[in-house]
Design a protein around this motif. Structure first.
Motif, mmCIF file in Angstrom:
data_model
loop_
_atom_site.group_PDB
_atom_site.id
_atom_site.type_symbol
_atom_site.label_atom_id
_atom_site.label_comp_id
_atom_site.label_asym_id
_atom_site.label_seq_id
_atom_site.Cartn_x
_atom_site.Cartn_y
_atom_site.Cartn_z
ATOM 1 N N ILE A 260 15.709 15.482 4.041
ATOM 2 C CA ILE A 260 16.946 14.630 3.696
ATOM 3 C C ILE A 260 17.946 14.793 4.691
ATOM 4 N N ASP A 262 20.612 12.561 5.117
ATOM 5 C CA ASP A 262 21.828 12.089 5.059
ATOM 6 C C ASP A 262 23.135 12.326 5.982
ATOM 7 N N PHE A 265 24.955 14.744 2.524
ATOM 8 C CA PHE A 265 24.452 14.572 1.146
ATOM 9 C C PHE A 265 25.287 15.168 0.070
ATOM 10 N N ALA A 272 24.838 15.306 -6.276
ATOM 11 C CA ALA A 272 24.100 16.120 -5.524
ATOM 12 C C ALA A 272 23.278 17.065 -6.509
ATOM 13 N N PHE A 290 17.357 20.319 4.684
ATOM 14 C CA PHE A 290 18.481 19.404 5.057
ATOM 15 C C PHE A 290 18.930 19.758 6.395
#
Length: 485
Positions: A260, A262, A265, A272, A290
């Motif tokens: 992920i 982002d 995030f 979340a 992440f």
């Protein structure tokens, strides 16, 4: 008369077919992170498909050669090619655009991504780029295809720059799409099995069946070293939409791990948490990591615990500097004590944590650099990544330097900024000294028992051995390739 109308309709149909867009991804040796799904292209292709346009992805990283690309373009009368790039990919993107122009007279080239958004004029004046999208590409690309298919001049499209008779026509940034209304990225247009076979550059995936995924766009923080392509307003998809898309990736595409990526995030903590709960409640067996960096001071223990339950095994925390002075100068304003608490919670729940650090800010003293590196070495982290500061085009950091926020900048400082990999000129702490400090910190950290044992546990297959060897080489011998944009 009917024959004339029929002939006109056929001509119009043929013209529309030539306006199919093909997204071409050249190989870029400077960017190891290209060994992944072309996330930008599948987002754009999905939106264009929703708008009734045909968009094809030709990815030279996994299969297509230049001959394959040429054959497809000719066979399908493709009239528009899109190429996205970061700064480190620019030479390869321009080389491919030049090759396409030579081999396909009349073809139009549109650039997008971090570097073209930062300096559209440079791309347009290359002589091989017709259009540049500044900002997010969904809306301006759809408008461009609409205009070309209907024989209209694409003037006035927000976010679309062009060049005509040597004159660059600028425009504002692209309109921002509503992420809740965007379709799921077009993973279905890719043969994911080919991407599963790539040597992933990310942190030791638990499964080879791993792809990147984005659940939000934009970041409301103003860290001056970061890109601004998604703007400074956070836009997160609803937790329900995110979990639906993850479920589809797992069930329909056989994905077993998500990276992920982002920008932030965890900006909306409740969203979340709801995403993590949704993954657990639906019984989705998926690993999460992440690697793009989360905001270290926007956590509570409940979120860390839920991330672990949902399958998280790794996250990166972007600390950058321990100097309060430079936290303010670079506009990050990280609360270091809270970030350290997050790291400790991650250790409690058995989530590996990497710390991101940067050294060599304008005017940074040796003492301030050593303070940051001492923290990096001593903090309860599993891995660290130390970048040399790179003030890329389009960043506020670069503008701040030119405007005197860090003091006066002389000719040597300007020259340092004009490199492909821009650096900060600092006579007190030159680049060679920074590289020595960087290497020394890596040795100090990775010779500690915990990091050494972590690396040892990874040496279970040839792929991981190559990954560790490559990481050592990059950190100790190739520090000029220190950060990408």
């Amino acid at each position: 008369m009917s024959d004339v109308l029929l002939q006109s309709a056929c001509i119009l149909l043929e013209f529309k077919i030539t306006m199919e867009i093909a997204f071409v991804r050249p190989v870029a040796p400077f960017n190891r992170y290209i060994q992944n799904v072309p996330l930008n292209y599948i987002h754009l292709a999905a939106h264009l498909r929703q708008r009734g346009h045909k968009a094809t992805i030709l990815d030279m990283v996994v299969e297509e050669s230049t001959d394959d690309v040429d054959q497809y373009l000719r066979s399908n009368n493709v009239g528009l090619v899109g190429i996205g790039c970061m700064t480190c990919e620019l030479p390869d993107a321009l080389a491919e655009a030049r090759r396409l122009k030579e081999n396909h007279p009349g073809i139009r080239i549109v650039f997008g991504g971090a570097h073209p958004s930062a300096d559209p004029e440079e791309c347009l004046r290359s002589g091989v780029v017709d259009y540049v999208v500044v900002g997010e590409g969904e809306l301006p690309l759809a408008a461009l295809l609409d205009a070309l298919e209907n024989g209209r001049h694409p003037q006035g499209i927000l976010g679309l720059w062009s060049i005509e008779n040597g004159a660059v026509r600028g425009n504002s940034s692209a309109a921002i799409p509503n992420v809740e209304e965007l379709p799921m990225p077009a993973y279905d247009q890719l043969d994911l099995n080919k991407y599963f076979q790539l040597d992933s550059p990310w942190h030791f995936p638990k499964s080879k069946k791993a792809v990147q995924y984005v659940s939000s766009r934009g970041c409301p923080y103003h860290c001056s070293y970061c890109h601004t392509i998604h703007g400074k307003k956070y836009r997160g998809m609803s937790a329900a939409k995110v979990v639906d898309e993850i479920e589809r990736l797992v069930i329909a595409h056989g994905v077993e791990e998500l990276m992920i990526v982002d920008d932030i995030f965890n900006f909306d903590l409740e969203r979340a948490k709801d995403i993590c709960r949704g993954i657990v409640d639906r019984g989705l067996r998926v690993h999460l990591q992440f690697p793009n960096g989360v905001r270290g001071d926007r956590f509570d223990e409940e979120l860390v615990a839920l991330m672990k339950r949902a399958g998280t095994h790794y996250m990166a925390v972007a600390i950058e500097t321990t100097s309060e002075k430079y936290q303010n100068l670079i506009r990050k304003h990280l609360k270091l004590e809270k970030a350290l608490q997050t790291i400790q919670w991650a250790r409690k729940y058995d989530i590996e944590v990497c710390g991101f650090f940067m050294i060599g800010f304008p005017g940074e003293t040796l003492q301030e650099i050593e303070q940051t590196l001492d923290f990096a070495v001593s903090a309860p982290l599993d891995t660290i990544f130390i970048s040399l500061v790179s003030p890329f085009k389009g960043t506020v950091l670069r503008t701040d330097m030119m405007n005197g926020r860090f003091g006066d900048i002389d000719a040597s400082g300007v020259a340092a900024l004009e490199q492909l990999f821009p650096t900060v000129h600092n006579e007190a702490v030159p680049i060679e000294t920074l590289q020595k400090l960087q290497r020394s910190a890596y040795w100090r950290f990775y010779l500690k028992p915990r990091p050494m044992l972590n690396l040892g546990r990874r040496m279970t297959n040839w792929s991981n051995v190559k990954k560790v060897s490559r990481a050592i080489r990059r950190r100790l011998a190739e520090s000029r390739i220190s950060s990408l944009n």
